[in-house]
Write an enzyme that holds these catalytic residues in place. Sequence first.
Site, short mmCIF file in Angstrom:
data_model
loop_
_atom_site.label_atom_id
_atom_site.label_comp_id
_atom_site.label_asym_id
_atom_site.label_seq_id
_atom_site.Cartn_x
_atom_site.Cartn_y
_atom_site.Cartn_z
N HIS A 7 0.87 -1.19 0.00
CA HIS A 7 0.00 0.00 0.00
C HIS A 7 0.91 1.24 0.00
CE1 HIS A 7 -3.47 2.34 0.30
NE2 HIS A 7 -3.91 2.07 1.51
N GLN A 50 -0.25 4.91 0.96
CA GLN A 50 -0.50 5.13 2.38
C GLN A 50 0.80 5.43 3.12
OE1 GLN A 50 -3.66 5.05 4.08
NE2 GLN A 50 -2.33 6.11 5.53
N ASP A 60 -2.67 -1.87 12.13
CA ASP A 60 -3.68 -1.95 11.06
C ASP A 60 -4.68 -3.02 11.50
OD1 ASP A 60 -4.99 -1.79 8.61
OD2 ASP A 60 -3.39 -2.75 7.45
N CYS A 62 -3.64 3.43 9.28
CA CYS A 62 -4.06 3.83 7.93
C CYS A 62 -5.57 4.03 7.83
CB CYS A 62 -3.60 2.80 6.91
SG CYS A 62 -4.26 1.15 7.14
N1 NVA Z 1 -4.47 -3.85 5.41
C1 NVA Z 1 -5.76 -3.24 5.11
C2 NVA Z 1 -5.57 -1.82 4.75
C3 NVA Z 1 -6.84 -1.09 4.45
C4 NVA Z 1 -6.59 0.32 4.01
C5 NVA Z 1 -6.42 -4.02 3.98
O1 NVA Z 1 -5.73 -4.41 3.04
O2 NVA Z 1 -7.63 -4.22 4.06
N1 CP Z 2 -6.31 3.73 4.26
C1 CP Z 2 -7.03 3.48 3.17
O1 CP Z 2 -6.50 3.12 2.11
O2 CP Z 2 -8.35 3.66 3.33
P1 CP Z 2 -9.51 3.21 2.33
O3 CP Z 2 -9.57 1.70 2.37
O4 CP Z 2 -10.75 3.84 2.92
O5 CP Z 2 -9.20 3.70 0.97
#
Ligand code: NVA
Ligand code: CP
Length: 320
Positions: A136, A139, A235, A275
């Site tokens: 990600h 982020q 997270d 995040c």
């Molecule tokens: N680790 C989480 C981050 C969400 C922004 C996911 O992948 O769902």
């Molecule tokens: N942190 C983040 O990416 O949030 P969303 O899943 O809301 O986009």
Amino acid sequence: MKPGAPPMKHYLQFKDLRAEEYAYLFERTRIIKRRFKNYERYQPLADRTLAMIFEKASTRTRVSFEAGMYQMGGSVVHLTTGDSQLGRAEPIADSARVISRMCDLVMIRTFEQERITAFAAHSRVPVINGLTNEYHPCQILADLYTYIEHRGPGGVGAGAVECLRGKVVAWVGDGNNMAHTWLQAAEILGFTVHVSTPGGYEVDPAVAGVSDRSCWRVFRDPMDACRGADLVTTDVWTSMGYEAENEERRRAFADWCVDAEMMAAARPDALFMHCLPAHRGEEVAAEVIDGPQSVVWDEAENRLHVQKALMEYLLLGRIG
Ligand code: NVA
Ligand code: CP
């Protein structure tokens, strides 16, 4: 691409950019954010179109990319698996060929990293990773900018990226896309990540793709990971796509909740980041995320500003 456009560059992983490019992006972010706060019009992306492809849910990523592109004078096309041919098995390569003939930039949130890599391989325009199972990067871009804003000497100024060097980031929780991206950032920008995950949920150095073993240390006990940290972050216990493991994860992660005791083990001026979305009482105690060390709302807002700088860089190259 337009004549005179910069050489095409994708942003599929954090390591796709160098430390010196991050320093540039943070400086551009500072300028772009200041203009936004002053209601100064800045529309260098007039007539440019961003395609946003979401194969998973989103609030922050959708709003920050969409609002950011409009604020910079461009427009957006929003696609999901359910409302496009992506959900009806059109090959990803064919989708890339078509979408990238009509748009100037593509942001994708999807499952396996190989989907975005395949898209990029057949795209005529830059592709940005808006989250995959593995990474990600947007982020972490926002998280690092937020750290510099709060703890950089004089905020974000020339050489501010240097303030990250030697710092300790405690990662408490799942060895997931965020954790892997933190490791990549540590290697590039010279800080250390203290990682504590339950057994079976460790980070995978092969996925992180880090070769410098000195940029991360593993701790069984999350308290030990937090000791002396400059930043504590976590997270959700269950990331998108892993919902079937929810109950099993709840049991495994019960001791990986960032609480006041863990924050007290960190440096007195340590920041807390997440995040988002967050689950109070699971990965983080309400008193921490809603407490004085938490910068989660700045962190979320900065998605907008850093991604505007990123889009500007990918489409226009260096300004000035
Ligand atoms: N680790 C989480 C981050 C969400 C922004 C996911 O992948 O769902
Ligand atoms: N942190 C983040 O990416 O949030 P969303 O899943 O809301 O986009």
